[in-house]
Enzyme design. Structure first.
Site, PDB file in Angstrom:
ATOM      1  N   SER A  33       0.827  -1.205   0.000  1.00 51.95           N
ATOM      2  CA  SER A  33       0.000   0.000   0.000  1.00 51.95           C
ATOM      3  C   SER A  33       0.863   1.257   0.000  1.00 51.95           C
ATOM      4  O   SER A  33       1.729   1.402  -0.856  1.00 51.95           O
ATOM      5  CB  SER A  33      -0.958  -0.054   1.203  1.00 51.95           C
ATOM      6  OG  SER A  33      -2.027   0.845   1.035  1.00 51.95           O
TER       7      SER A  33
ATOM      8  N   ASP B 164      -5.374  -3.920  -2.338  1.00 54.32           N
ATOM      9  CA  ASP B 164      -4.383  -3.525  -1.347  1.00 54.32           C
ATOM     10  C   ASP B 164      -3.623  -4.731  -0.773  1.00 54.32           C
ATOM     11  O   ASP B 164      -4.218  -5.724  -0.372  1.00 54.32           O
ATOM     12  CB  ASP B 164      -5.095  -2.778  -0.211  1.00 54.32           C
ATOM     13  CG  ASP B 164      -4.144  -1.962   0.636  1.00 54.32           C
ATOM     14  OD1 ASP B 164      -3.256  -2.560   1.260  1.00 54.32           O
ATOM     15  OD2 ASP B 164      -4.297  -0.726   0.666  1.00 54.32           O
TER      16      ASP B 164
END
Length: 284
Positions: free
Chosen positions: A53, A161
């Site tokens: 991320s 993610d």
């Protein structure tokens, strides 16, 4: 190189390969920059970098050669109002890919320092290693957290993610050849639900409901994998902040918290580096 120079090089002490695994956390990533500043002050550099991320974005910039000051400038150049407007359910991340492409053109495999991002397959929920291909797109895949953003297409798969399957990919650093791995967990100190304000709880409930529309889920070891693989885990206390705190006051504070966390553990880090160097030389 001459004969004697080659012989000398065989006996030269080679430093250990240091790995840095940067964790997820959205705006809390400002703490990453503070930590990097502390490393720069000590002349500590890394031979392998991974991230999930926001950690993947900071990590790729570091692998490209950007300093913490450079990255602070990149954040300041970002139109945060425009970014906030894109924080709507299942938005497309092409705007972020375009922005990152200004600084990270080209492919991951061409970065000066070995780097890998971590993402999650939206169908199988398995982790996905991104160590080749277009850098900017890989980073958006690693940062596509529902319900804010929809998955990013990557080689026929829809990726989300990386925090869902490996929040601090320290094990990836190890697999890439690091002798010593330092991880950074931005979510070590989460605010209990009872401490959150009414608006934060309402937003959280809405996010949970929208997120349920996505197939991707946190794996059982998403948070523990990094701890199992890291030699040192830095845990900046970001208890008072959220992943969406993009106001300048909060971002400055998170930067300082990260810096202080790294400074507080610097003696431990230096000792670990020295020990890893001795261990590496003993193997030869």
């Amino acid at each position: 190189m001459g004969f004697f120079a080659r012989i000398k090089s065989l006996f030269r002490k080679k430093p250990p390969v240091l790995g840095l695994a940067l964790g997820s956390g959205g705006a809390k990533g400002m703490a990453h920059l503070g930590i990097l500043k502390a490393f720069e002050e000590e002349g500590i550099t890394f031979g392998v970098i991974t991230g999930a991320s926001i950690g993947s974005i900071v990590g790729a910039l570091l692998a490209k050669g950007f300093t913490s000051a450079d990255m602070t400038g990149i954040v300041e150049n970002l139109n945060r109002k425009e970014f906030a407007r894109n924080l709507r359910p299942f938005a497309d991340l092409s705007f972020l890919e375009t922005y990152l492409g200004q600084y990270l053109e080209g492919n991951i495999e061409d970065l000066p320092i070995p780097f890998a991002a971590w993402a999650t397959d939206g169908e199988t929920n398995n982790g996905v290693l991104l160590d080749r291909g277009k850098t900017a797109r890989a980073l958006t895949a690693s940062a596509a957290i529902p319900p804010f953003f929809r998955g990013v297409e990557w080689e026929g798969r829809k990726l989300y993610d990386g925090a869902f399957s490996n929040a601090v990919p320290a094990d990836v650093c190890r697999n890439m050849g690091a002798d010593l791995v330092i991880g950074v967990d931005l979510a070590a100190f989460l605010k209990p639900e009872a401490e959150k304000g009414a608006i934060s709880r309402l937003i959280g409930s809405a996010i949970g409901a929208l997120g349920a529309l996505s197939q991707v889920r946190y794996t059982e070891d998403a948070r523990t994998r990094g701890y199992d693989a890291a030699d040192i885990m830095l845990r900046p206390d970001l208890h008072d902040y959220t992943a969406t705190d993009v106001n300048q006051t909060a971002m400055d504070a998170m930067y300082e918290i990260g810096y202080r966390e790294a400074r507080a553990h610097m003696a431990e880090i230096k000792a670990a580096i020295q020990a890893a160097g001795k261990k590496r030389r003993a193997k030869k």
